[in-house]
Write a protein that holds these residues in place. Structure first.
Motif, PDB file in Angstrom:
ATOM      1  N   ALA A  41      40.605  30.214  -4.571  1.00  0.00           N
ATOM      2  CA  ALA A  41      41.499  29.231  -5.196  1.00  0.00           C
ATOM      3  C   ALA A  41      42.846  29.868  -5.543  1.00  0.00           C
ATOM      4  O   ALA A  41      43.905  29.251  -5.357  1.00  0.00           O
ATOM      5  N   ILE A  42      42.813  31.116  -6.007  1.00  0.00           N
ATOM      6  CA  ILE A  42      44.049  31.830  -6.356  1.00  0.00           C
ATOM      7  C   ILE A  42      44.928  32.019  -5.121  1.00  0.00           C
ATOM      8  O   ILE A  42      46.146  31.821  -5.169  1.00  0.00           O
ATOM      9  N   GLN A  43      44.302  32.385  -4.000  1.00  0.00           N
ATOM     10  CA  GLN A  43      45.045  32.610  -2.754  1.00  0.00           C
ATOM     11  C   GLN A  43      45.749  31.347  -2.263  1.00  0.00           C
ATOM     12  O   GLN A  43      46.732  31.419  -1.535  1.00  0.00           O
ATOM     13  N   ASN A  68      46.485  29.436 -11.929  1.00  0.00           N
ATOM     14  CA  ASN A  68      46.743  28.914 -13.281  1.00  0.00           C
ATOM     15  C   ASN A  68      45.932  27.666 -13.568  1.00  0.00           C
ATOM     16  O   ASN A  68      45.411  27.474 -14.675  1.00  0.00           O
ATOM     17  N   GLU A  69      45.815  26.790 -12.565  1.00  0.00           N
ATOM     18  CA  GLU A  69      45.059  25.542 -12.748  1.00  0.00           C
ATOM     19  C   GLU A  69      43.557  25.812 -12.893  1.00  0.00           C
ATOM     20  O   GLU A  69      42.876  25.146 -13.668  1.00  0.00           O
ATOM     21  N   LEU A  70      43.067  26.805 -12.165  1.00  0.00           N
ATOM     22  CA  LEU A  70      41.651  27.166 -12.285  1.00  0.00           C
ATOM     23  C   LEU A  70      41.375  27.689 -13.694  1.00  0.00           C
ATOM     24  O   LEU A  70      40.381  27.312 -14.321  1.00  0.00           O
ATOM     25  N   ALA A  71      42.267  28.540 -14.180  1.00  0.00           N
ATOM     26  CA  ALA A  71      42.114  29.091 -15.536  1.00  0.00           C
ATOM     27  C   ALA A  71      42.195  27.983 -16.587  1.00  0.00           C
ATOM     28  O   ALA A  71      41.382  27.940 -17.516  1.00  0.00           O
ATOM     29  N   ILE A 125      38.568  34.185 -17.028  1.00  0.00           N
ATOM     30  CA  ILE A 125      39.956  33.735 -17.166  1.00  0.00           C
ATOM     31  C   ILE A 125      40.912  34.928 -17.096  1.00  0.00           C
ATOM     32  O   ILE A 125      41.967  34.862 -16.457  1.00  0.00           O
ATOM     33  N   LYS A 126      40.531  36.021 -17.756  1.00  0.00           N
ATOM     34  CA  LYS A 126      41.357  37.228 -17.741  1.00  0.00           C
ATOM     35  C   LYS A 126      41.523  37.746 -16.316  1.00  0.00           C
ATOM     36  O   LYS A 126      42.625  38.132 -15.894  1.00  0.00           O
ATOM     37  N   LEU A 127      40.428  37.736 -15.544  1.00  0.00           N
ATOM     38  CA  LEU A 127      40.482  38.182 -14.138  1.00  0.00           C
ATOM     39  C   LEU A 127      41.381  37.266 -13.308  1.00  0.00           C
ATOM     40  O   LEU A 127      42.152  37.736 -12.469  1.00  0.00           O
ATOM     41  N   ILE A 128      41.267  35.965 -13.548  1.00  0.00           N
ATOM     42  CA  ILE A 128      42.081  34.993 -12.796  1.00  0.00           C
ATOM     43  C   ILE A 128      43.567  35.220 -13.057  1.00  0.00           C
ATOM     44  O   ILE A 128      44.374  35.283 -12.127  1.00  0.00           O
ATOM     45  N   LYS A 175      48.817  37.032 -11.297  1.00  0.00           N
ATOM     46  CA  LYS A 175      50.045  37.813 -11.511  1.00  0.00           C
ATOM     47  C   LYS A 175      50.263  38.809 -10.382  1.00  0.00           C
ATOM     48  O   LYS A 175      51.384  39.018  -9.926  1.00  0.00           O
ATOM     49  N   THR A 176      49.163  39.442  -9.932  1.00  0.00           N
ATOM     50  CA  THR A 176      49.259  40.402  -8.829  1.00  0.00           C
ATOM     51  C   THR A 176      49.779  39.723  -7.569  1.00  0.00           C
ATOM     52  O   THR A 176      50.643  40.249  -6.872  1.00  0.00           O
ATOM     53  N   LEU A 177      49.258  38.519  -7.290  1.00  0.00           N
ATOM     54  CA  LEU A 177      49.692  37.763  -6.113  1.00  0.00           C
ATOM     55  C   LEU A 177      51.158  37.353  -6.256  1.00  0.00           C
ATOM     56  O   LEU A 177      51.941  37.474  -5.308  1.00  0.00           O
TER      57      LEU A 177
END
Length: 283
Positions: free
Chosen positions: A192-194, A199-202, A245-248, A253-255
């Motif tokens: 989902a992040i990719q 942000n929406e997932l979190a 959430i912290k991992l997401i 941010k990394t992406l």
């Protein structure tokens, strides 16, 4: 149920019989036990497949979410989204091309939050997580039960065999959930992040956690609820929500940082120029 109960009762009586040479162990008893375990697994898998078939055929397909998720993924495989009428906000995958969200989840989440959740669930299906989980857990269960039966037939103790089966089942379940299950969940979040939905997932997880906390505050069991909740978090295949959430946020941010690098900006500018030329030629 009566037939199964009678079969098990007869088998337990059979276990208590001594073999001809006076020892408790008899290979034929072990084979019978393995056969009963196999039949139990087949019965459970058949029930699961029947339930899945019923779920797919009876739960309404959402044309809106089906269309939208296929647009996002631009996928050759058409994913199908079902909306389950339920007051509990939830989403799940059952394998194949079908994913499910509840009507309550649809109410409390924004459009992009729903899309983020659907991407997470679709990754489970894309990588056959449901089928892999069933294969692993039933294989482990077969090994554990046959080990318990070996103890029963060798030591002649049904009680000890049951304790071993219970303990090994709990250990294998916990190990699988924490090692394999959590890896599946993190990978599904990354999918989902990719696609730009970190942000929406979190934010959807924060909403769900808030609802869970509200429901827990209404319960009267106090300390016991907290203990049970803590235990469930430790054994669940889902990582604790705060950690997740912290991992997401970290991966989002990394992406985002990678997308701001010079090399990415050059690629983005190149794509933008081509798109401008293309649209200019069409107009």
């Amino acid at each position: 149920m009566n037939t199964t109960h009678n079969l098990l009762s007869e088998y337990l009586d059979y276990l208590n019989e001594e073999s001809d040479d006076g020892s408790r162990f008899n290979p034929s008893k072990f084979i019978v036990g393995g056969t009963i375990t196999t039949l139990w697994i087949i019965a459970n898998l058949t029930a699961f497949l029947f339930a899945v078939s019923e779920l797919k055929s009876k739960i309404k397909i959402s044309e809106k979410w089906t269309k939208r998720i296929n647009e996002i993924l631009d996928s050759k495989k058409e994913w199908i989204v079902h909306v389950v009428p339920d007051r509990v906000p939830n989403a799940f995958a059952i394998g194949g091309k079908h994913v499910f969200i509840t009507s309550e989840l649809e109410k409390i989440c924004t459009k992009r939050e729903i899309e983020a959740i659907l991407l997470h669930e679709i990754y489970h299906n894309k990588n056959k997580h449901v089928y892999k989980k069933l294969a692993a857990k039933y294989s482990l269960f077969y090994i554990i039960v046959t080990t318990g039966i070996a103890v029963m037939t060798t030591l002649g103790s049904f009680f000890l065999g049951c304790i071993i089966i219970f303990l090994l089942s709990q250990v294998s379940d916990l190990s699988y959930n924490r090692i394999v299950g959590r890896r599946y969940e993190i990978k599904s979040d990354e999918f989902a992040i990719q696609h730009g939905y970190g942000n929406e997932l979190a934010s959807s997880l924060i909403k769900l956690e808030k609802i869970l906390q509200q429901n827990m505050s209404k319960q009267q069991c106090g300390t016991w609820c907290k203990i049970i909740r803590t235990f469930d978090e430790q054994v669940s295949e889902h990582p604790p929500t705060k950690k997740r959430i912290k991992l997401i946020f970290s991966k989002t941010k990394t992406l985002a940082k990678a997308m701001e690098t010079r090399s990415f900006k050059v690629i983005r500018k190149f794509i933008s120029n081509i798109f401008t030329v293309f649209t200019g030629a069409q107009s």
